[in-house]
Design an enzyme around this catalytic site. Structure first.
Site, mmCIF file in Angstrom:
data_model
loop_
_atom_site.group_PDB
_atom_site.id
_atom_site.type_symbol
_atom_site.label_atom_id
_atom_site.label_comp_id
_atom_site.label_asym_id
_atom_site.label_seq_id
_atom_site.Cartn_x
_atom_site.Cartn_y
_atom_site.Cartn_z
ATOM 1 N N PHE A 287 0.802 -1.222 0.000
ATOM 2 C CA PHE A 287 0.000 0.000 0.000
ATOM 3 C C PHE A 287 0.838 1.277 0.000
ATOM 4 O O PHE A 287 0.304 2.377 -0.108
ATOM 5 C CB PHE A 287 -0.981 0.028 1.178
ATOM 6 C CG PHE A 287 -2.018 -1.037 1.117
ATOM 7 C CD1 PHE A 287 -3.132 -0.911 0.289
ATOM 8 C CD2 PHE A 287 -1.891 -2.204 1.868
ATOM 9 C CE1 PHE A 287 -4.085 -1.907 0.194
ATOM 10 C CE2 PHE A 287 -2.846 -3.206 1.794
ATOM 11 C CZ PHE A 287 -3.947 -3.064 0.959
ATOM 12 N N HIS B 189 -11.766 -4.148 1.044
ATOM 13 C CA HIS B 189 -10.529 -3.484 0.620
ATOM 14 C C HIS B 189 -10.722 -1.960 0.628
ATOM 15 O O HIS B 189 -11.828 -1.471 0.388
ATOM 16 C CB HIS B 189 -10.181 -3.960 -0.793
ATOM 17 C CG HIS B 189 -8.797 -3.658 -1.232
ATOM 18 N ND1 HIS B 189 -8.433 -2.450 -1.789
ATOM 19 C CD2 HIS B 189 -7.669 -4.409 -1.200
ATOM 20 C CE1 HIS B 189 -7.148 -2.472 -2.079
ATOM 21 N NE2 HIS B 189 -6.648 -3.650 -1.744
#
Length: 221
Positions: free
Chosen positions: A78, A187
């Protein structure tokens, strides 16, 4: 096989390095870097492990692929390189941090500041071909990262595993949930963040669990 990875992880995963799948994976990755543009840079392939030694891991955040755009992937799930525009998923992660724990995250997407506190930012696949998401899936990385997750589950106690999205949840099959906290939600991507990621409060839940077990909470800033 000689693998350049942090020493405690090298010891913990030593059996993996000698397995046929890892030898095939290593050759595949070497060939890919020779013939194509591949991310992250080779020195950052194992950066998640290098910044977060085995005995220092307290939280695991699982991602899927490295980012496949130029200058983005830096070896941490990320995360993006310092100064790189924040991707939508990371923007949503920062929004949830602000509402969850009441701090304003630094607008720096590198996230090494989390890794050095004990947050293993682990992608299931550690390399990707430029502009081709998922291009290095099914080549062996998944077996390697499964082994890392299982080793943490088996050898450590009271860790927090944060699993966002169905792919990460599937990776969670190796976790002993009687001995660790597993936090699951949709998500953080724009396609699913409003279906349960926002408001899931994973960061405060992680810190509450760590404090309960006599550990230091993570500064999510």
């Amino acid at each position: 096989m000689e693998v350049k990875i942090e020493g405690s992880w090298k010891k913990a995963l030593s059996e993996e390095f000698g397995k046929p799948y890892f030898e095939h994976l290593t050759q595949f990755v070497k060939d890919e870097y020779k013939k194509d543009t591949v991310y992250p840079p080779p020195k950052n392939i194992f950066r998640a492990f290098d910044l977060c030694p085995f005995e220092r891991v307290e939280v695991v955040i699982l991602g899927q692929d490295p980012y496949h755009g130029a200058g983005q992937a830096n070896g941490l799930s990320f995360a993006v390189g310092e100064g790189v525009r924040l991707p939508p998923s990371l923007q949503n992660i920062f929004k949830e941090i602000k509402t969850d724990v009441g701090v304003e995250p630094l607008q720096n997407g590198d996230l090494s500041r989390w890794a050095t506190q004990g947050v293993l930012l682990l992608n299931a696949t550690l390399t990707v071909q430029a502009s081709h998401p998922g291009s290095h899936q099914g080549k062996g990385w998944e077996a390697f990262t499964d082994a890392a997750i299982k080793m943490l589950s088996d050898k450590r106690e009271h860790l927090v595993f944060i699993l966002w999205g169905n792919y990460a949840r599937q990776k969670g099959a190796h976790i002993d949930r009687t001995n660790h906290l597993v936090i699951e939600s949709p998500h953080p991507s724009p396609f699913s963040a409003y279906n349960g990621f926002f408001g899931s409060r994973p960061f405060s839940k992680a810190n509450e669990y760590l404090l309960k077990h006599g550990k230091k909470e993570i500064d999510w800033k």
